[in-house]
Design a protein around this motif. Sequence first.
Motif, short mmCIF file in Angstrom:
data_model
loop_
_atom_site.label_atom_id
_atom_site.label_comp_id
_atom_site.label_asym_id
_atom_site.label_seq_id
_atom_site.Cartn_x
_atom_site.Cartn_y
_atom_site.Cartn_z
N SER A 36 -18.66 38.15 -45.89
CA SER A 36 -19.60 37.81 -47.09
C SER A 36 -20.59 37.21 -46.88
O SER A 36 -20.83 36.17 -46.13
N ASP A 37 -21.80 37.69 -47.77
CA ASP A 37 -23.10 36.60 -47.66
C ASP A 37 -23.22 35.80 -48.57
O ASP A 37 -24.01 34.87 -48.76
N PHE A 38 -22.08 35.71 -49.41
CA PHE A 38 -22.05 34.60 -50.42
C PHE A 38 -20.80 34.02 -50.50
O PHE A 38 -19.67 34.35 -50.57
N CYS A 39 -20.91 32.78 -49.90
CA CYS A 39 -19.72 31.86 -49.55
C CYS A 39 -19.74 30.65 -50.27
O CYS A 39 -20.81 29.74 -50.55
N PRO A 40 -18.43 30.30 -50.44
CA PRO A 40 -18.18 28.88 -50.85
C PRO A 40 -18.76 27.68 -50.30
O PRO A 40 -18.44 28.09 -48.86
N PHE A 41 -19.52 26.97 -50.78
CA PHE A 41 -20.25 25.84 -49.79
C PHE A 41 -19.28 25.13 -48.87
O PHE A 41 -19.60 24.90 -47.85
N GLU A 42 -17.97 24.57 -49.67
CA GLU A 42 -17.20 23.95 -48.68
C GLU A 42 -16.65 24.91 -47.51
O GLU A 42 -16.44 24.44 -46.57
N GLU A 43 -16.34 26.11 -47.79
CA GLU A 43 -15.88 27.02 -46.83
C GLU A 43 -16.89 27.23 -45.68
O GLU A 43 -16.54 27.34 -44.55
N PHE A 44 -18.21 27.40 -46.19
CA PHE A 44 -19.44 27.38 -45.33
C PHE A 44 -19.39 26.42 -44.45
O PHE A 44 -19.63 26.39 -43.10
#
Length: 493
Positions: free
Chosen positions: A430-438
């Motif tokens: 995904s190009d749209f990632c939860p910040f904590e997961e990023f």
Amino acid sequence: MFAILTVLSLSLFSQLNAEEGFDVRRHFSTVTRYDVAKDIVNLSVLGASNIPDGCTPIHVNLVARHGTRSPTKKRMRELDKLASHLEELIRDAEEQNLSLEKVPLWLRGWKSPWSGKLKGGELIRKGEEELYNLGIRIRDRFPELFEEEYHPDVYPIKATQIPRASASAVAFGMGLLSGKGSLGPAQHQAFSVISESRASDIILRFHDCCGNYKIFRKRQEPAVDKLKELVLDEITSAVVSRYGLNFTTQDIAMLWFLCKQEASVLDITDQACGLFSPSEAALLGWADDLELFILKGYGNSINYRMGVPLLEDVVQSMEQAITAKEEKHAPGSYEKARLRFAHAETVVPFTCLLGLFLEGSEFQKIQREEPLELPPKPPQSRNWRGSTVAPFAGNNMLVLHSCPVNSASKYFVQVLHNELPIPMTGCNGSDFCPFEEFKEKIVAPHLKYDYNSVCTAKVEEPEQKPVTSKLSQLFRWLFSLQNDDTRPTKDDL
């Protein structure tokens, strides 16, 4: 048999490209202009993004390369030498009463367009326009981020001390802030560009400060040059046969360089570029991409791990933006965008740190410090292309979004590469990632390597077999005229 198949595949590749309208400008690796790069869209890599309703951008990080530039002084001197050597080749052919019918007219008496110039490497007008227009597009795309009155603490603009990078930052700032100031009829806005000393800039010129990287590159460059010579040898033979002039491999290398400069800087594609068939241009572009891969990209982890300070700076800026949002800081009191302008040696490692242009299994390999396969040879398709990874004005934008409370996560990071959403293999494509997961999946694995341990620590380990020896085996096989039983085994590679 293998050589015959290779020749047949090259011939077929040439025919297919001719039928499809081959554009040589798409094969210039990092010498590609931004407008050309944006036309090269691999839909399997880049695509449309689905941002949930109610999500709004609250901060943007930009890491951009400088715009299109002129050749450096060193390269201009080499082009002058090429002109002298071409003159010798023509004269020798005439003295031997050889026919010059096949020799293009432009080659006879050719002089370098940059002959007599005393300076080089500067941003040209096209490069200024690339960054100026990028600034306008970013402002229009994220109006909520750029509605504040300009202040350097709200919109810090940073560049390396190299003039083409700082000039790019100025051109970008003029576009971003156009019509927002009070200077002159065009209402220009004065703004600051901050630069660190090039001797200590570990955020934007980490490659200049990293001692271990300099050692690695110095050791690898001769072997990489030999690998490229294998491509040049094959093409030199074909070009000599085609035009009847006794070109050397160095001549071919310089004529390919001239092709890239003429097309990107001067909009000329029917001179030096016309010397090469589509299949030859594609092979030369591939060889440039291999060099980029080995010396600046995924070819060795030091290439991108030395860029960890930049990755940390990006994450820190996003965390500060989240704090400002959570604590409801007053508008104009906190940073909304961090805008950086540097070089291919900055953008390429940063792209690798994000894990872009990888397949899922490849992402796991770099996490485990395992080497990746080389980008496949044309006519096979490949994700790793310098023309899309880091063209002139190439850029990565990380846009931090605040999303509704009822969403799975409150803050998300969207990655845009050359202004288009790009999947992150580290975030399930995904190009749209939860910040904590990023932070957990993409950033954290790199943070166990600090800059000093990567760049200055002496590694006390037995010397390993250089990767380039394996690459040499691969290239000898690719271009060998021997039988198939000379192919290297899996263990050899």
